[in-house]
Design an enzyme around this catalytic site. Structure first.
Site, PDB file in Angstrom:
ATOM      1  N   THR A  18     -54.100  12.518  81.812  1.00 29.87           N
ATOM      2  CA  THR A  18     -55.018  13.026  82.834  1.00 29.87           C
ATOM      3  C   THR A  18     -56.446  12.577  82.552  1.00 29.87           C
ATOM      4  OG1 THR A  18     -53.606  15.002  82.921  1.00 29.87           O
ATOM      5  CG2 THR A  18     -55.692  15.108  84.103  1.00 29.87           C
ATOM      6  N   ARG A  22     -55.017  10.742  74.311  1.00 25.40           N
ATOM      7  CA  ARG A  22     -55.173  11.827  73.339  1.00 25.40           C
ATOM      8  C   ARG A  22     -53.962  11.864  72.430  1.00 25.40           C
ATOM      9  NH1 ARG A  22     -57.797  16.734  76.995  1.00 25.40           N
ATOM     10  NH2 ARG A  22     -59.246  15.316  78.031  1.00 25.40           N
ATOM     11  N   SER A 112     -61.528  16.621  74.385  1.00 21.74           N
ATOM     12  CA  SER A 112     -61.994  17.698  75.260  1.00 21.74           C
ATOM     13  C   SER A 112     -61.641  19.100  74.777  1.00 21.74           C
ATOM     14  CB  SER A 112     -61.456  17.447  76.657  1.00 21.74           C
ATOM     15  OG  SER A 112     -62.069  18.306  77.559  1.00 21.74           O
ATOM     16  N   HIS A 113     -60.837  19.802  75.563  1.00 18.69           N
ATOM     17  CA  HIS A 113     -60.540  21.211  75.254  1.00 18.69           C
ATOM     18  C   HIS A 113     -59.489  21.361  74.151  1.00 18.69           C
ATOM     19  CE1 HIS A 113     -57.517  19.867  78.089  1.00 18.69           C
ATOM     20  NE2 HIS A 113     -56.740  20.829  77.632  1.00 18.69           N
ATOM     21  N   LYS A 125     -61.685   7.823  75.882  1.00 23.03           N
ATOM     22  CA  LYS A 125     -61.544   7.449  77.287  1.00 23.03           C
ATOM     23  C   LYS A 125     -62.645   6.497  77.698  1.00 23.03           C
ATOM     24  CE  LYS A 125     -63.888  11.416  79.355  1.00 23.03           C
ATOM     25  NZ  LYS A 125     -63.891  12.272  80.530  1.00 23.03           N
ATOM     26  N   ASP A 276     -66.514  23.759  76.890  1.00 24.97           N
ATOM     27  CA  ASP A 276     -65.403  23.239  76.089  1.00 24.97           C
ATOM     28  C   ASP A 276     -65.861  22.178  75.092  1.00 24.97           C
ATOM     29  OD1 ASP A 276     -65.846  21.096  77.822  1.00 24.97           O
ATOM     30  OD2 ASP A 276     -63.732  20.567  77.937  1.00 24.97           O
ATOM     31  N   ASP A 278     -66.028  18.922  74.926  1.00 22.24           N
ATOM     32  CA  ASP A 278     -66.918  17.826  75.318  1.00 22.24           C
ATOM     33  C   ASP A 278     -67.926  18.223  76.392  1.00 22.24           C
ATOM     34  OD1 ASP A 278     -64.899  18.093  77.203  1.00 22.24           O
ATOM     35  OD2 ASP A 278     -64.940  15.991  77.755  1.00 22.24           O
ATOM     36  N   ASP A 280     -67.698  19.426  79.489  1.00 20.47           N
ATOM     37  CA  ASP A 280     -67.550  19.262  80.938  1.00 20.47           C
ATOM     38  C   ASP A 280     -66.948  20.489  81.622  1.00 20.47           C
ATOM     39  OD1 ASP A 280     -65.036  18.845  79.901  1.00 20.47           O
ATOM     40  OD2 ASP A 280     -64.712  16.884  80.831  1.00 20.47           O
ATOM     41  N   ARG A 281     -66.418  21.424  80.838  1.00 24.15           N
ATOM     42  CA  ARG A 281     -65.864  22.640  81.450  1.00 24.15           C
ATOM     43  C   ARG A 281     -66.796  23.823  81.281  1.00 24.15           C
ATOM     44  NH1 ARG A 281     -59.434  23.203  80.308  1.00 24.15           N
ATOM     45  NH2 ARG A 281     -58.903  21.026  80.692  1.00 24.15           N
ATOM     46  N   THR A 343     -54.810  16.432  90.225  1.00 26.73           N
ATOM     47  CA  THR A 343     -55.506  16.941  89.047  1.00 26.73           C
ATOM     48  C   THR A 343     -56.159  15.812  88.253  1.00 26.73           C
ATOM     49  OG1 THR A 343     -54.028  18.841  88.902  1.00 26.73           O
ATOM     50  CG2 THR A 343     -55.103  18.137  86.862  1.00 26.73           C
ATOM     51  N   GLU A 362     -62.192  22.063  89.827  1.00 27.08           N
ATOM     52  CA  GLU A 362     -60.791  22.226  89.449  1.00 27.08           C
ATOM     53  C   GLU A 362     -60.592  23.648  88.923  1.00 27.08           C
ATOM     54  OE1 GLU A 362     -58.600  18.547  87.894  1.00 27.08           O
ATOM     55  OE2 GLU A 362     -60.442  18.589  86.723  1.00 27.08           O
ATOM     56  N   GLU A 363     -59.369  24.131  89.092  1.00 28.22           N
ATOM     57  CA  GLU A 363     -59.051  25.484  88.615  1.00 28.22           C
ATOM     58  C   GLU A 363     -59.147  25.595  87.096  1.00 28.22           C
ATOM     59  OE1 GLU A 363     -56.248  25.607  86.566  1.00 28.22           O
ATOM     60  OE2 GLU A 363     -56.057  23.457  87.001  1.00 28.22           O
ATOM     61  N   SER A 364     -59.181  24.451  86.411  1.00 24.25           N
ATOM     62  CA  SER A 364     -59.178  24.443  84.955  1.00 24.25           C
ATOM     63  C   SER A 364     -60.596  24.534  84.392  1.00 24.25           C
ATOM     64  CB  SER A 364     -58.509  23.155  84.474  1.00 24.25           C
ATOM     65  OG  SER A 364     -59.119  22.018  85.079  1.00 24.25           O
ATOM     66  N   LYS A 375     -67.105  16.298  85.559  1.00 24.47           N
ATOM     67  CA  LYS A 375     -67.417  17.711  85.668  1.00 24.47           C
ATOM     68  C   LYS A 375     -68.471  18.035  84.629  1.00 24.47           C
ATOM     69  CE  LYS A 375     -63.097  19.033  83.244  1.00 24.47           C
ATOM     70  NZ  LYS A 375     -62.340  17.789  83.112  1.00 24.47           N
ATOM     71  N   ARG A 495     -47.520  24.016  83.554  1.00 21.08           N
ATOM     72  CA  ARG A 495     -48.560  24.806  84.195  1.00 21.08           C
ATOM     73  C   ARG A 495     -48.017  25.354  85.507  1.00 21.08           C
ATOM     74  NH1 ARG A 495     -52.440  23.694  80.732  1.00 21.08           N
ATOM     75  NH2 ARG A 495     -53.188  21.575  80.300  1.00 21.08           N
TER      76      ARG A 495
HETATM   77  C1  VG1 Z   1     -56.196  19.418  82.274  1.00 22.49           C
HETATM   78  C2  VG1 Z   1     -56.622  20.162  83.517  1.00 22.49           C
HETATM   79  C3  VG1 Z   1     -57.306  19.214  84.485  1.00 22.49           C
HETATM   80  C4  VG1 Z   1     -58.477  18.532  83.783  1.00 22.49           C
HETATM   81  C5  VG1 Z   1     -57.982  17.858  82.524  1.00 22.49           C
HETATM   82  C6  VG1 Z   1     -59.110  17.251  81.717  1.00 22.49           C
HETATM   83  O1  VG1 Z   1     -55.240  18.436  82.605  1.00 22.49           O
HETATM   84  O2  VG1 Z   1     -55.537  20.789  84.126  1.00 22.49           O
HETATM   85  O3  VG1 Z   1     -57.732  19.929  85.613  1.00 22.49           O
HETATM   86  O4  VG1 Z   1     -59.065  17.580  84.630  1.00 22.49           O
HETATM   87  O5  VG1 Z   1     -57.322  18.792  81.680  1.00 22.49           O
HETATM   88  O6  VG1 Z   1     -60.041  18.218  81.368  1.00 22.49           O
HETATM   89  P1  VG1 Z   1     -53.659  18.661  82.399  1.00 22.49           P
HETATM   90  O7  VG1 Z   1     -53.035  17.364  82.770  1.00 22.49           O
HETATM   91  O8  VG1 Z   1     -53.466  19.080  80.983  1.00 22.49           O
HETATM   92  O9  VG1 Z   1     -53.280  19.783  83.327  1.00 22.49           O
HETATM   93  V1  VG1 Z   1     -60.900  18.057  79.960  1.00 22.49           V
HETATM   94  O10 VG1 Z   1     -62.149  19.103  80.000  1.00 22.49           O
HETATM   95  O11 VG1 Z   1     -59.707  18.428  78.793  1.00 22.49           O
HETATM   96  O12 VG1 Z   1     -61.249  16.455  79.825  1.00 22.49           O
HETATM   97 CO    CO Z   2     -63.514  18.680  78.655  1.00 20.68          CO
END
Ligand code: VG1
Ligand code: CO
Length: 542
Positions: A18, A22, A112-113, A125, A276, A278, A280-281, A343, A362-364, A375, A495
């Site tokens: 996504t 990673r 990221s998270h 990335k 989070d 990095d 962006d959240r 997504t 995004e909902e995340s 983001k 999910r």
């Molecule tokens: C998750 C989230 C998605 C987000 C992605 C990257 O992806 O659901 O909405 O864009 O993480 O976010 P997935 O494929 O695990 O559902 V970040 O802040 O980790 O770069």
């Molecule tokens: Co992130």
């Protein structure tokens, strides 16, 4: 200086998900692993004579990886790399630097998270010259390249001193080490009414900003405490650590529990936020009230005009498919376009570039706008602060008024983590096979209006992305969506996204899990989650 051409062989599994590639840190640190992927990036985008941005979220291996990437950029003929001091850049700050300096793109080191540390996760990335994540066609080409690679290039050289801001050079390539915060903070000052927010803090407004020992700490301290006058100590966990202090830097009620406890406690501040790994959240919380990310997007869209950067209104609002339709209702009321994408932030890039959307979410826990192409966690926090400063109401009051006007999209996401991949695949396969027969069935008293596997045709470049999540829609507007995560590094994460609309005026104050109970039962029944995976209860509920 000598350029070494190192023979190598393809390494399986270097497929970006996504958001970039990673893997477990030891995998990334393995022989040729980072090098193969970085060479594949340069082979696809070309490096000769180009300028790139480089930075990461400070997690374990960030500093070493930066040196390797610099040496490889030099060996591949790059003219210049702009690096955040200490190899640190938040993802939105990197996006901004790419745009501000009109560079040829950038490499962001982050998972990221996902947790960081010697045994946790690392990631890389590539972002395009527009500042946004590489689209699927580009990441696919990079992946293909990793399957054919025979050599990579690297210069033999000492480490570049990334601790000091200034210009140096590496084998003829210019290296500009920049303050990671300054340009980003300046951008924020152009978008928001800092004077109004400063006055609100001066008037006693209290906030807690939890950076979760990840990258936003220095940004938050500079912007919130130094520039906006929030009390010292407003920013907590504000020093980025290689292992994030053992925290899981995913800003949600489960992993940011200390913040939640504070915000629901007796002496809660007026406003709370977390970001989070990095940066962006974002998660935002009012005193005694949690704001779901889908609601946050809708409230921000409805009130963005209160901030100077958006005073002329929005061109459109875009959301990922699993995100609730709350933002669509706002777009409809505003008479602007609304878009539903797969997504992942990369799908918003074209809409933002084409001027069709101004705000995306995004909902995340991701929200952002056309100020960058990622983001942006602190951006969302500042927009909320700007709105609070203008409306002079509490978060709870703003949400209540929003629901009264638009109705409420009850929403929740249930995550089932580390499922054996074959079991998860079998479950999704069976569900996909069952889709054609679902329409018209009555489940939990609700009639199924339709069911499909979401496919997206980009309205700008007509590229098509299929199999982006199974959705089952009911005639009363409720729905559930199931998809497998594309960011995990262990097994599969399922999910389950749940939504139910309440038009009001009654029934706007329920606990979302209660309001969604029939939809939850229907999802388990139709997808046969327990039967395939042995799981009944989710690991994380947001
Ligand atoms: C998750 C989230 C998605 C987000 C992605 C990257 O992806 O659901 O909405 O864009 O993480 O976010 P997935 O494929 O695990 O559902 V970040 O802040 O980790 O770069
Ligand atoms: Co992130």
């Amino acid at each position: 200086m000598t350029i070494r051409i190192v023979p190598t062989q393809p390494i399986a599994g270097q497929k970006p998900g996504t958001s970039g590639l990673r893997k477990k840190t030891p995998v990334f640190m393995g022989h040729h692993y980072l090098e193969n992927f970085v060479q594949s990036i340069f082979d696809v985008v070309g490096a000769a004579g180009k300028t790139f941005v480089l930075g990461g979220d400070g997690r374990y291996f960030n500093d070493r990886a930066a040196q390797v990437i610099l040496r490889m950029a030099a060996a591949n003929g790059a003219a210049r790399v702009i690096v955040g001091q200490g190899a640190i850049l938040s993802t939105p700050a990197a996006s901004h630097l790419i745009r501000l300096n009109r560079t040829d793109g950038g490499i962001i080191m982050s998972a990221s998270h996902n947790p960081g540390g010697p045994e946790e996760d690392f990631g890389v990335k590539f972002n395009m010259p527009n500042g946004g994540p590489a689209p699927e066609a580009v990441t696919e080409a990079m992946f293909k390249r990793t399957t054919e690679i025979t050599e990579y290039r690297v210069v033999e050289a000492q480490d570049v001193d990334l601790a000091r801001v200034g210009r140096t050079s590496l084998a003829g390539m210019v290296v500009d080490v920049v303050d990671p915060v300054a340009d980003y903070a300046a951008l924020m000052e152009t978008l928001f009414d800092f004077a109004a927010i400063r006055a609100m803090f001066a008037g006693g407004f209290r906030m807690r900003m939890d950076s979760m020992c990840a990258v936003t700490g220095p940004y938050a301290v500079e912007i919130l405490e130094n520039r906006l006058g929030a009390a010292k100590g407003t920013c907590v966990n504000a020093v980025p650590l290689p292992d994030f202090g053992g925290m899981h830097p995913d800003p949600n009620p489960t992993w940011a529990k200390a913040l939640m406890d504070d915000m629901f406690g007796p002496d809660a501040p007026d406003f709370g936020a977390a970001s989070d790994g990095d940066g962006d959240r974002n998660m935002v919380v009012g005193r005694g009230i949690y704001v779901s990310p889908s609601d946050s997007l809708a409230v921000l869209a409805a009130n963005a005009h209160l901030a100077p950067g958006y005073a002329r209104g929005l061109k459109g609002v875009a959301r990922s498919m699993p995100t609730s339709a709350a933002a669509d209702r706002v777009a409809e009321a505003l008479g602007i376009g609304s878009y539903e994408t797969p997504t992942g932030w990369k799908f918003f890039g074209n809409l933002l570039d084409a001027g069709r959307a101004t705000i995306c979410g995004e909902e995340s826990f991701g929200t952002g706008s056309d100020h960058v192409r990622e983001k942006d966690g602190l951006w969302a926090v500042l927009l909320w602060l700007n709105i609070l400063a203008v409306r002079k109401q509490t978060v709870a009051e703003i949400l209540k008024e929003h629901w009264a006007k638009f109705g409420r999209n009850y929403y929740s996401r249930h995550d089932f983590e580390a499922i054996a991949t074959d079991k998860a695949d079998a479950m999704m396969g069976a569900l996909r096979a069952a889709l054609p027969g679902l329409k018209g069935q009555v489940v939990e008293g609700m009639t199924i209006a339709g069911a499909d596997d979401f496919a997206y045709t980009d309205p700008v470049d007509a590229s098509v992305s299929t199999k982006q999540g199974v959705r089952v829609m009911f005639t009363d507007g409720s729905r559930f969506v199931l998809r497998l995560s594309g960011t995990g590094t262990e097994g599969a994460t399922l999910r389950m996204y749940l939504e139910r609309y309440a038009p009001g005026p009654d029934g706007l104050d329920l606990d979302p899990q209660v309001a969604l109970a029939p939809v939850i039962r229907a999802a388990h029944g139709i997808a046969r989650i327990a039967e395939f995976t042995g799981r009944k209860d989710p690991d994380v509920v947001t």
